[in-house]
Design a protein around this motif. Structure first.
Motif, short mmCIF file in Angstrom:
data_model
loop_
_atom_site.label_atom_id
_atom_site.label_comp_id
_atom_site.label_asym_id
_atom_site.label_seq_id
_atom_site.Cartn_x
_atom_site.Cartn_y
_atom_site.Cartn_z
N GLY A 50 0.82 -1.20 0.00
CA GLY A 50 0.00 0.00 0.00
C GLY A 50 0.86 1.25 0.00
N ASN A 187 -1.34 2.97 5.51
CA ASN A 187 -1.11 2.70 4.10
C ASN A 187 -2.43 2.41 3.40
N PRO A 189 -4.41 0.55 0.91
CA PRO A 189 -4.10 -0.77 0.32
C PRO A 189 -4.12 -0.76 -1.21
N ASN A 190 -3.22 -1.53 -1.78
CA ASN A 190 -3.23 -1.84 -3.22
C ASN A 190 -3.44 -3.35 -3.33
N ALA A 194 -1.07 -7.41 -2.51
CA ALA A 194 -1.34 -8.37 -1.43
C ALA A 194 -1.99 -9.64 -1.94
#
Length: 399
Positions: A50, A187, A189-190, A194
């Protein structure tokens, strides 16, 4: 009567790739060095899955690392490449125009190829790709900006003036509304970073990359500043523009660093504020980061001027310059490395120390590789492919 046949003039081929002896030192030096900053930012993004890729509750040396990254790197590295991209557009256009070629046709082909590079990179490797956005901005600049006169290009200076006023207003609002509290950096998230498998990450990037590309296109204002600088040959003739470079370095980096300090202190766990104050500090951090672009570029312009009289120091920085000449390959190599090191389905490294050490190590490996390619006079795999796409069709037409 004499029978005469009119013969059409031969088509003029583009000037072709820039030869090594024709390259100015400052742009290559800036690109090569700033790839380390790009590595630090992107490795953190991968390590924490993130943005901004910083530990919200740092301890010990982590505090120092967070502070330095937030002050000098985060939102302060990509504007350098935006300035240099605009500068390069003018250099390429000038060379092709001087050779009698249609510079627009060549640049449109090159920037369309960059969009393709960005699509492949953004979908297969890293959602945070900038190549596609560069390509789109390059097409817009080619059609709307490059053939304009000096009076028109002064508009960009006014735009930066308006932005400076906005930065002051945002800073004042952040200070006026500041409240104490216990909020920490979180952060955003991306999901693709993940994802438990490559297939899942690929599906996530199908939506992440287009959105990211659309949101960063406004950096055309930074690219335009590079176009203005190139029209005045600021980096090709640094001695002539020494005063401008000094003022730009001091003011640009001064704004970028001062604007980053409140956010950096929160990132270091030194300053404690509520969530609203942290968000306001983040906005100030982002807008002032754009001044790092011209600031760092000017600093490298001054360094190049100094190196022109110091052959030994210039030789020591040869690998950095070689990497700058192959910055596209270096950038793509980093994304492959981050997948191998940080993805949950590979080595799955994480944390501040892993991200920082990996960034430095990957950059160092790319320096060695660039120097080896330079010794063999090989441009680099990505650069070679881009040049083939850009120049070969025009050469066939000319033939």
């Amino acid at each position: 009567m004499t029978n005469t046949t009119s013969v059409p003039p031969p088509a003029t081929a583009p000037a072709g790739p820039v030869r090594r002896a024709e390259r100015a030192l400052a742009p290559d030096l800036a690109r090569g060095a700033m790839l380390l900053f790009i590595a630090l930012a992107n490795a953190g993004n991968f390590a924490f899955a993130g943005q901004p890729g910083l530990d919200g509750t740092p301890h010990g040396v982590q505090r120092v690392v967070n502070f330095l990254l937030a002050t000098l790197v985060e939102s302060r590295a990509y504007p350098v490449f935006a300035v240099m991209f605009g500068y390069g557009l003018v250099q390429l256009a000038s060379r092709h125009r001087a050779a009698g070629a249609d510079e627009r046709r060549v640049l449109l082909r090159r920037n369309t190829a960059l969009i393709g590079f960005g699509l492949v990179h953004g979908l297969l490797l890293y959602w945070g790709d900038f190549l596609g956005a560069y390509g789109i901005v390059g097409v817009i600049a080619t059609l709307l900006l490059l053939r304009r006169g000096d009076r028109f290009h002064r508009v960009v200076l006014w735009l930066w003036g308006v932005q400076s006023v906005s930065a002051v207003v945002l800073t004042w609002q952040a200070i006026a509304r500041a409240r104490g509290g216990h909020a920490v950096l979180t952060n955003t998230p991306n999901p693709s970073l993940a994802a438990a498998s490559y297939g899942r990450s690929l599906l996530d990037r199908l939506t992440e990359w287009p959105v990211h590309t659309a949101t960063v296109i406004p950096f055309i204002v930074i690219v335009w500043l590079g176009i203005w600088a190139a029209r005045h040959r600021v980096l090709e003739e640094p001695a002539k523009h020494r005063a401008l470079l000094r003022v730009t370095a001091v003011v640009g980096l001064g704004i970028a660093i001062v604007g980053a300090l409140p956010y950096a202190l929160v990132a270091a766990g030194v300053l404690h504020a509520d969530a609203g104050t942290v968000d306001a500090m983040a906005r100030v951090h982002a807008i002032t980061g754009e001044y790092g672009g011209p600031g760092y570029v000017a600093l490298f312009g001054l360094l190049a001027l100094r190196l022109s009289r110091a052959r030994r120091a210039r030789a020591l920085l040869g690998p950095v310059t070689a990497l700058g000449q192959r910055s596209l390959s270096g950038y793509l190599f980093q994304s492959v490395a981050w997948l191998a090191l940080f993805a949950p389905w590979t080595l799955h490294l994480g944390g501040t120390y892993a991200a920082t050490l990996a960034a430095v190590a990957v950059w160092a490996v790319s320096l060695v590789a660039a120097q080896a390619m330079n010794a063999r006079e090989y441009r680099g795999p990505a650069e070679t492919l881009l040049r083939r796409i850009t120049y070969r069709p025009a050469r066939r037409t000319a033939a």
